[in-house]
Design a protein around this motif. Structure first.
Motif, short mmCIF file in Angstrom:
data_model
loop_
_atom_site.label_atom_id
_atom_site.label_comp_id
_atom_site.label_asym_id
_atom_site.label_seq_id
_atom_site.Cartn_x
_atom_site.Cartn_y
_atom_site.Cartn_z
N MET A 86 -6.82 33.90 3.28
CA MET A 86 -6.30 33.31 2.05
C MET A 86 -6.85 34.04 0.81
O MET A 86 -6.13 34.28 -0.15
N GLN A 87 -8.12 34.41 0.87
CA GLN A 87 -8.76 35.02 -0.29
C GLN A 87 -8.52 36.53 -0.37
O GLN A 87 -8.40 37.07 -1.46
N LEU A 88 -8.46 37.19 0.78
CA LEU A 88 -8.42 38.65 0.76
C LEU A 88 -7.22 39.26 1.51
O LEU A 88 -7.05 40.47 1.51
N GLY A 89 -6.44 38.39 2.15
CA GLY A 89 -5.41 38.89 3.05
C GLY A 89 -4.12 39.33 2.39
O GLY A 89 -3.23 39.86 3.06
N GLY A 90 -3.98 39.07 1.09
CA GLY A 90 -2.73 39.42 0.43
C GLY A 90 -1.58 38.61 0.99
O GLY A 90 -1.78 37.58 1.64
N THR A 91 -0.36 39.12 0.78
CA THR A 91 0.80 38.34 1.22
C THR A 91 1.06 38.48 2.72
O THR A 91 1.69 37.63 3.31
N GLY A 92 0.55 39.56 3.32
CA GLY A 92 0.84 39.78 4.74
C GLY A 92 -0.35 39.53 5.65
O GLY A 92 -0.37 40.00 6.79
N MET A 134 -1.58 36.45 6.53
CA MET A 134 -1.66 35.07 7.01
C MET A 134 -2.04 35.00 8.49
O MET A 134 -1.55 35.77 9.30
N GLN A 177 -4.38 43.18 5.79
CA GLN A 177 -5.05 42.85 7.05
C GLN A 177 -6.33 43.68 7.24
O GLN A 177 -7.27 43.24 7.90
N LEU A 231 -7.85 46.34 -0.39
CA LEU A 231 -7.90 44.89 -0.58
C LEU A 231 -6.51 44.27 -0.48
O LEU A 231 -5.51 44.93 -0.69
N TYR A 232 -6.52 42.96 -0.18
CA TYR A 232 -5.32 42.15 -0.07
C TYR A 232 -4.38 42.66 1.02
O TYR A 232 -3.19 42.91 0.80
N SER A 244 -5.53 51.12 -3.49
CA SER A 244 -5.16 49.71 -3.41
C SER A 244 -5.10 49.19 -1.97
O SER A 244 -5.05 47.99 -1.75
N PHE A 245 -5.12 50.12 -1.00
CA PHE A 245 -5.03 49.66 0.40
C PHE A 245 -6.33 48.97 0.88
O PHE A 245 -6.38 48.41 1.97
N ARG A 279 -14.48 41.01 -2.28
CA ARG A 279 -13.44 41.26 -3.28
C ARG A 279 -13.99 42.21 -4.34
O ARG A 279 -13.29 43.09 -4.82
#
Lengths: 375, 300
Positions: free
Chosen positions: B243-249, B251, B167, B164-165, B161-162, B137
């Motif tokens: 959960m920590q780095l995957g952002g909203t998409g 999962m 896939q 982090l957070y 911004s691409f 992170r």
């Protein structure tokens, strides 16, 4: 042979030194399952010394985690920190026992609002939950970065204060700049309020549809879902997102000021209203004897003047015994100022959390919304 | 050097079964008992749990297929499973590409300090899993190492911004986490290749590239497959990194399983999802065993 003797001697010494640590304390053991902050050393250590007892602490990050842990092993814990919305659930699952409040000498010091509110009335005439503090969900915004872009979403409420609309959560201009806590109860209830529903804990089918539509838009706009205080702070201070819905508002206020970045951030209450949790203690059904005595003493301490002052200082949420108000830090007084007011005077509509119509459906609804993202 | 087939029978030695002697049989009992306790029993318990059903706040003892049917009925779960598969495949492939040159050079090219380099590559395993994730992170974030460096060099004006957070961050971090697990079997496989084989290839006129393609690579396939399998299984079931780095998409299936156990209190559904994941891992293991095994002995 010599090696064996040394080994045996070492083993004997280890056992000998372990005996005092293993020996049960005269006053018994109190096992606590709680949110971080509700079993601080500053009052746990003096409590252990005063009652010659041992306090075992297990932390859990969410209300669901509390419930799952308790359900899996109810005999393992004596008291559990629990919010107003989960009392019925614990009661229905047969996990808790009524609390004899006559044994709590500080109970009358609890504000009338909290003593009389029917949030935890699961059986007439009995108390299953003793409140210790309350809090709400609201916004922290990195105003240093967002600046004037926030203006269309702000409303003045007098006294130089402003509130922020939930519309900011779905505004395209804030795409990938917002975050919210990854907990179904909070997000479903708040999005229901944003959708104009005035009974956010008792949703009809039509309400569900409106809530899902609203929450899906929020979720699509989010960069990340936060997992609690640490992840929220990391995202905000790392400037990976600028607007966050948070329940850790007072703790964040203290932490951001301590870190020297407090001035970059502003706390706002949501214009449309918000949910309010009343955290407190429940006692598990298997608790009895010395552990029950200790449980009542611990609860009594936490609602007393000294306990409430420490809680206001360490945690910063709204306290339920006004005598503890002197404990608030300047950061809380300035930033999450509503905690220093009486809960009756809360500036926006406040919905006290009670058990939702179907907690499992809420969990699965939120899971379904998240599962649809990223494709 | 002769291949095994060319050796006379008396040189092959008598092939003995594990349980040929009573002593071997007795010595195997503790291992079987241990395996039964720590591996087989939990899997059986999970399988039984997957056929039970949540009723209110309790779990019914009646066995049913309802959890598996529910999973099939939810297209989003299947999509998440496919996404998990894809991310795990990318991460394990990247881990192979990252680990192979390291393992090759350390095992075959470096003489001095080989053990130190080996230890340096597996050193991340001594650090907490969560700390290693959080470190990424700090590397990939808006105010992280990469963005700060690029901005300081004047190459970008706004943070990327691409990184982090999403896939991408999940795949990169899973790759990093998997590298030591891929490196170890690869290093072992490469180190075991006899020098005479390579010398023989050279004597027969093969250049470095041809020696690598025709001798080294085929002989390290078992290590390659073992490493790939470990990386794939680790990545497929992970839920902390998404959960920590995957952002909203970001999962993955592990997150759904975790939600069922930790939030919904639906252990049977969580167990059914877990068993599906376990079955996939078992199939992969079987395939790797089948294609990755190399039988025979080399005699010098």
């Amino acid at each position: 042979m010599k090696k064996l003797s040394v080994l045996l001697l070492s083993l004997c010494l280890v056992v000998l030194f372990s005996i005092p640590a293993m020996a049960a304390k005269e006053g018994g053991t109190l096992s606590i399952l709680c949110f971080f902050g509700y079993a601080d050393d500053s009052w746990v250590k003096p409590f252990e010394e005063k009652y010659d007892c041992e306090v075992k602490i297990t932390y859990a990050g969410t209300v669901e985690e509390h419930f799952t842990k308790t359900k899996a092993a109810p005999g393992l814990y004596n008291i559990i920190s629990n919010d107003s919305g989960r009392v019925q659930m614990y009661y229905d699952a047969g996990l808790i026992q009524p609390i004899d409040v006559s044994r709590l000498k500080n109970y009358p010091k609890i504000g009338k609002y909290f003593r009389d509110h029917p949030y935890a009335e699961v059986e007439p005439g009995k108390k299953f939950h003793v409140p210790i503090c309350w809090g709400d969900q609201d916004f922290i915004v990195n105003t240093a970065v967002v600046g004037d872009r926030l203006k269309p979403y702000l409303t003045d409420i007098g006294g130089g204060r402003q509130v922020l609309s939930y519309r900011v959560m779905k505004a395209p201009q804030f795409k990938d700049m917002v975050t919210m806590f990854d907990e179904s109860t909070n997000v479903t209830s708040m999005s229901a309020i944003a959708a104009g529903i005035t009974h956010p804990f008792n949703l009809s089918e039509a309400d569900y549809e409106a809530m899902i539509t609203e929450l899906s838009l929020w979720a699509k706009n989010c960069r990340q879902f936060t997992l609690g205080f640490d992840s929220e702070k990391a995202i905000l201070t790392g400037e990976d997102a600028y607007i966050s819905i948070t329940g850790n508002n007072a703790i964040e206020a203290n932490a951001l000021v301590e870190e020297g970045v407090g001035d970059k951030f502003t706390h706002y209450l949501p214009t449309e209203g918000t949910i309010c949790w009343i955290d407190g203690w429940v006692i598990t059904k298997p608790t009895k004897g010395k552990s029950l005595d200790l449980a009542l003493k611990y609860i009594d301490y936490m609602i007393g003047d000294a306990g409430q002052t420490l809680l206001a200082e360490k945690v910063g949420f709204g306290i339920i015994n006004p005598a503890g108000g002197g404990g608030y830090t300047d950061a809380v007084k300035e930033r999450t100022w509503w905690y220093t007011m009486s809960i009756d005077e809360f500036p926006v509509p406040l919905y006290i959390m009670v058990t939702e119509e179907d907690p499992e459906r809420r969990v699965n609804t939120w899971l379904e919304i998240k599962a649809k993202l990223g494709f | 050097m002769k291949s095994m087939k060319e050796l006379p029978n008396n040189k092959r030695g008598k092939k003995r079964g594990v349980f040929d002697k009573p002593r071997s049989y007795i010595m195997g009992i503790p291992i079987i008992f241990w395996l039964l306790i720590i591996i087989i029993t939990p899997v059986i318990l999970m399988l039984i749990m997957s056929f039970r059903q949540k009723v209110g706040y309790d779990i019914s003892n009646i066995l049913t297929l309802s959890n598996y049917l529910e999973i099939l009925k939810k297209p989003s779960y299947v999509k998440i499973l496919l996404r998990s598969f894809r991310i795990a495949l990318i991460a394990s492939t990247l881990a192979i590409f990252a680990s192979y040159p390291l393992a090759y050079y350390i095992s075959r090219k470096i003489r001095k300090g080989r053990h130190l380099l080996f230890m340096l590559i597996i050193a991340p395993l001594w650090i907490s899993y969560l700390v290693r994730i959080i470190a990424w992170r700090a590397i990939l974030g808006n105010k992280g190492l990469i963005n700060s460096t690029l901005m300081a060099l004047g190459l970008i004006k706004e943070p990327l911004s691409f990184l982090l957070y999403n896939q991408f961050a999940v795949a990169i971090t899973l790759t990093y986490i998997s590298i030591p697990f891929v490196f170890i079997p690869l290093y072992t496989a490469l180190e075991k290749i006899p020098v005479n084989l390579i010398d023989a290839a050279r004597d027969l006129g093969a250049n470095e590239f041809h020696t690598f393609i025709n001798v080294i690579l085929p002989l390290c396939i078992p290590g390659l497959l073992t490493g790939f399998m470990l990386a794939f299984i680790i990545s497929l079931g992970d839920y902390i990194i998404p959960m920590q780095l995957g952002g909203t998409g970001g999962m993955m299936l592990g997150n759904i399983i975790w939600s069922q156990f930790g939030f919904a209190f639906n252990w049977p559904l969580g167990a059914a999802l877990g068993f599906i994941l376990f079955s996939i891992a078992a199939v992969i293991l079987a395939i790797t065993q089948k294609f990755g095994s190399r039988e025979g002995m080399l005699y010098e």
